[in-house]
Design a protein around this motif. Structure first.
Motif, PDB file in Angstrom:
ATOM      1  N   MET A  69      -1.330  29.049  44.773  1.00  0.00           N
ATOM      2  CA  MET A  69      -0.956  28.754  46.156  1.00  0.00           C
ATOM      3  C   MET A  69      -1.180  27.278  46.489  1.00  0.00           C
ATOM      4  SD  MET A  69      -2.079  32.100  48.396  1.00  0.00           S
ATOM      5  CE  MET A  69      -3.794  32.115  47.851  1.00  0.00           C
ATOM      6  N   ALA A  70      -2.275  26.716  45.990  1.00  0.00           N
ATOM      7  CA  ALA A  70      -2.542  25.299  46.228  1.00  0.00           C
ATOM      8  C   ALA A  70      -1.455  24.435  45.594  1.00  0.00           C
ATOM      9  CB  ALA A  70      -3.910  24.930  45.659  1.00  0.00           C
ATOM     10  N   ALA A  71      -1.035  24.796  44.381  1.00  0.00           N
ATOM     11  CA  ALA A  71       0.005  24.031  43.700  1.00  0.00           C
ATOM     12  C   ALA A  71       1.340  24.170  44.421  1.00  0.00           C
ATOM     13  CB  ALA A  71       0.136  24.505  42.255  1.00  0.00           C
ATOM     14  N   ALA A  72       1.636  25.389  44.899  1.00  0.00           N
ATOM     15  CA  ALA A  72       2.891  25.614  45.615  1.00  0.00           C
ATOM     16  C   ALA A  72       2.949  24.809  46.909  1.00  0.00           C
ATOM     17  CB  ALA A  72       3.067  27.100  45.913  1.00  0.00           C
ATOM     18  N   ALA A  73       1.783  24.594  47.529  1.00  0.00           N
ATOM     19  CA  ALA A  73       1.743  23.816  48.775  1.00  0.00           C
ATOM     20  C   ALA A  73       2.244  22.394  48.563  1.00  0.00           C
ATOM     21  CB  ALA A  73       0.321  23.799  49.331  1.00  0.00           C
ATOM     22  N   PHE A  74       2.035  21.850  47.357  1.00  0.00           N
ATOM     23  CA  PHE A  74       2.513  20.509  47.043  1.00  0.00           C
ATOM     24  C   PHE A  74       4.032  20.454  46.929  1.00  0.00           C
ATOM     25  CE2 PHE A  74      -1.860  19.768  46.141  1.00  0.00           C
ATOM     26  CZ  PHE A  74      -2.053  18.393  46.128  1.00  0.00           C
ATOM     27  N   LEU A  75       4.656  21.606  46.779  1.00  0.00           N
ATOM     28  CA  LEU A  75       6.104  21.653  46.543  1.00  0.00           C
ATOM     29  C   LEU A  75       6.888  22.222  47.727  1.00  0.00           C
ATOM     30  CD1 LEU A  75       6.017  23.000  42.879  1.00  0.00           C
ATOM     31  CD2 LEU A  75       6.378  20.633  43.605  1.00  0.00           C
ATOM     32  N   LEU A  76       6.219  22.440  48.847  1.00  0.00           N
ATOM     33  CA  LEU A  76       6.889  23.064  49.990  1.00  0.00           C
ATOM     34  C   LEU A  76       8.092  22.256  50.469  1.00  0.00           C
ATOM     35  CD1 LEU A  76       4.119  24.548  52.304  1.00  0.00           C
ATOM     36  CD2 LEU A  76       5.818  25.751  50.942  1.00  0.00           C
ATOM     37  N   LYS A  77       7.939  20.946  50.528  1.00  0.00           N
ATOM     38  CA  LYS A  77       9.051  20.125  51.010  1.00  0.00           C
ATOM     39  C   LYS A  77      10.236  20.213  50.054  1.00  0.00           C
ATOM     40  CE  LYS A  77      10.217  15.552  52.811  1.00  0.00           C
ATOM     41  NZ  LYS A  77       9.707  14.207  53.153  1.00  0.00           N
ATOM     42  N   ASP A  78       9.965  20.132  48.749  1.00  0.00           N
ATOM     43  CA  ASP A  78      11.037  20.267  47.767  1.00  0.00           C
ATOM     44  C   ASP A  78      11.717  21.628  47.892  1.00  0.00           C
ATOM     45  OD1 ASP A  78      10.832  17.775  46.319  1.00  0.00           O
ATOM     46  OD2 ASP A  78       8.936  18.509  45.538  1.00  0.00           O
ATOM     47  N   PHE A  79      10.916  22.655  48.105  1.00  0.00           N
ATOM     48  CA  PHE A  79      11.463  24.006  48.238  1.00  0.00           C
ATOM     49  C   PHE A  79      12.391  24.106  49.441  1.00  0.00           C
ATOM     50  CE2 PHE A  79      11.007  28.150  50.371  1.00  0.00           C
ATOM     51  CZ  PHE A  79      11.593  28.972  49.421  1.00  0.00           C
ATOM     52  N   LEU A  80      11.944  23.600  50.574  1.00  0.00           N
ATOM     53  CA  LEU A  80      12.744  23.692  51.797  1.00  0.00           C
ATOM     54  C   LEU A  80      14.038  22.898  51.691  1.00  0.00           C
ATOM     55  CD1 LEU A  80       9.892  23.434  54.443  1.00  0.00           C
ATOM     56  CD2 LEU A  80      11.268  25.448  53.921  1.00  0.00           C
ATOM     57  N   ILE A  81      14.003  21.796  50.955  1.00  0.00           N
ATOM     58  CA  ILE A  81      15.214  20.999  50.757  1.00  0.00           C
ATOM     59  C   ILE A  81      16.225  21.762  49.898  1.00  0.00           C
ATOM     60  CG2 ILE A  81      16.130  18.926  49.636  1.00  0.00           C
ATOM     61  CD1 ILE A  81      13.545  17.497  50.466  1.00  0.00           C
ATOM     62  N   GLU A  82      15.735  22.485  48.903  1.00  0.00           N
ATOM     63  CA  GLU A  82      16.627  23.111  47.932  1.00  0.00           C
ATOM     64  C   GLU A  82      17.208  24.453  48.371  1.00  0.00           C
ATOM     65  OE1 GLU A  82      17.709  21.560  45.436  1.00  0.00           O
ATOM     66  OE2 GLU A  82      16.309  19.883  45.449  1.00  0.00           O
ATOM     67  N   VAL A  83      16.435  25.261  49.087  1.00  0.00           N
ATOM     68  CA  VAL A  83      16.905  26.610  49.404  1.00  0.00           C
ATOM     69  C   VAL A  83      17.964  26.586  50.496  1.00  0.00           C
ATOM     70  CG1 VAL A  83      14.783  27.767  48.726  1.00  0.00           C
ATOM     71  CG2 VAL A  83      15.037  26.962  51.076  1.00  0.00           C
ATOM     72  N   SER A  84      18.830  27.574  50.445  1.00  0.00           N
ATOM     73  CA  SER A  84      19.796  27.754  51.519  1.00  0.00           C
ATOM     74  C   SER A  84      19.048  28.314  52.720  1.00  0.00           C
ATOM     75  CB  SER A  84      20.892  28.729  51.093  1.00  0.00           C
ATOM     76  OG  SER A  84      21.591  28.230  49.977  1.00  0.00           O
ATOM     77  N   THR A  85      19.257  27.721  53.868  1.00  0.00           N
ATOM     78  CA  THR A  85      18.512  28.146  55.048  1.00  0.00           C
ATOM     79  C   THR A  85      19.437  28.363  56.225  1.00  0.00           C
ATOM     80  OG1 THR A  85      18.155  25.847  55.735  1.00  0.00           O
ATOM     81  CG2 THR A  85      16.455  26.857  54.364  1.00  0.00           C
ATOM     82  N   THR A  86      18.970  29.159  57.161  1.00  0.00           N
ATOM     83  CA  THR A  86      19.654  29.319  58.432  1.00  0.00           C
ATOM     84  C   THR A  86      18.637  29.051  59.523  1.00  0.00           C
ATOM     85  OG1 THR A  86      19.119  31.670  58.493  1.00  0.00           O
ATOM     86  CG2 THR A  86      21.240  31.061  57.538  1.00  0.00           C
ATOM     87  N   GLY A  87      19.111  28.779  60.726  1.00  0.00           N
ATOM     88  CA  GLY A  87      18.194  28.416  61.791  1.00  0.00           C
ATOM     89  C   GLY A  87      17.924  26.922  61.765  1.00  0.00           C
ATOM     90  N   GLU A  88      17.072  26.447  62.635  1.00  0.00           N
ATOM     91  CA  GLU A  88      16.796  25.021  62.759  1.00  0.00           C
ATOM     92  C   GLU A  88      15.568  24.648  61.942  1.00  0.00           C
ATOM     93  OE1 GLU A  88      16.502  23.980  66.825  1.00  0.00           O
ATOM     94  OE2 GLU A  88      18.518  24.628  67.336  1.00  0.00           O
TER      95      GLU A  88
END
Length: 289
Positions: A69-88
């Protein structure tokens, strides 16, 4: 003034971009595990060393999850940029708040009846495919010392903790890294097929032994295909969760040994193929509407 990023044209640049999150994840996870391994036994608590030694397998599972979980926290921004998202979702805002926003608005994708059916099929596919592969492993008697060690750690925890670690935390974190970031990045440069294969192979390699490499690669392919077909991040996560939970909860049940036969292996493989066909068909129907 907007920052200008040079376009990645060389294969080395592309692969560096794709592999960077995996390297970051592994380095941070390893570092956190080492820190916790040193810190916990040295806590100023009477009998802590003996407690750690006595509960080493369970503690190892918890430390692994915490480090993940700690390691994943470092990648949250990269994740949000890459995934398809809806909403604001504004990537410049607080990254944890944006991740919470993604879970509320983007995780499930479009709320359509056809997509809901596909997600249910993904969960069922996780059960049938994991059972088929585990039966195959038992029939071929593919074992290794490293796998036995991992298995001992996994089944050392109580049921409630196993559900939390292997049914929720592990699938969510690993899907963020391997499908959310790596699959999506590879897909942009090399297409869906190569992205599915590459992310699956890396996912298998991540598990660290031959048996889990084969199992992880096969499951990784299914997760990538479901992600592509359903178009939402919930698809691979649900498949991963159902597979992990089913294996964890059922493997200790004596009656499951009655299913370790070639016939049942074929049956569960056939069910997996049927589920995959239905998922692909559901996607085609949605696209034609």
């Amino acid at each position: 003034m907007a920052r200008i990023v040079q376009k990645r044209t060389k294969r080395t640049q592309k692969f560096a971009y794709i592999l960077k999150p995996f390297v970051v994840y592994m380095l941070v996870k390893t570092a956190v595990m080492l820190v916790l391994a040193i810190l916990i036994p040295s806590l100023p608590i009477a009998g802590i060393a003996a407690w750690v030694e006595h509960n080493a397998p369970q503690l190892s599972a918890v430390v692994n999850a915490a480090a993940s979980m700690a390691a994943a926290a470092f990648l949250l921004k990269d994740f949000l940029i890459e995934v398809s998202t809806t909403g604001e979702i504004d990537i410049d805002q607080n990254v944890f708040r944006q991740f919470a926003g993604f879970l509320r608005h983007g995780f499930w994708g479009e709320r359509k009846a056809g997509n809901a059916v596909s997600l249910i099929l993904c969960a069922l596919l996780g059960i049938t495919a994991s059972f088929a592969l585990n039966i195959l492993v038992e029939l071929t008697m593919l074992r290794s010392e490293k796998y036995e060690t991992v298995e001992a750690i996994q089944y050392s925890v109580p049921v409630w903790l196993g559900i939390l670690l292997y049914g929720i935390i592990s699938p969510m974190v690993e899907e963020m890294v391997f499908r959310g970031i790596i699959f999506n990045r590879t897909r942009k440069f090399f297409g869906v097929v190569k992205a599915a294969v590459f992310s699956a192979l890396l996912f298998g390699f991540f598990h660290g032994n031959l048996l889990q490499f084969l199992y992880g690669t096969a499951m990784g392919m299914l997760m990538a295909v479901c992600y592509e077909c359903c178009g939402c991040f919930a698809a691979p996560v649900l498949l991963h969760m159902s597979a992990n939970l089913f294996v964890f909860l059922m493997s200790t049940q004596p009656w499951t040994m009655l299913l370790i036969t070639p016939v049942w292996c074929v049956v569960f493989m056939a069910l997996s193929v049927a589920a995959m066909v239905l998922i692909i068909t559901a996607r085609e129907r949605l696209e034609n509407k």
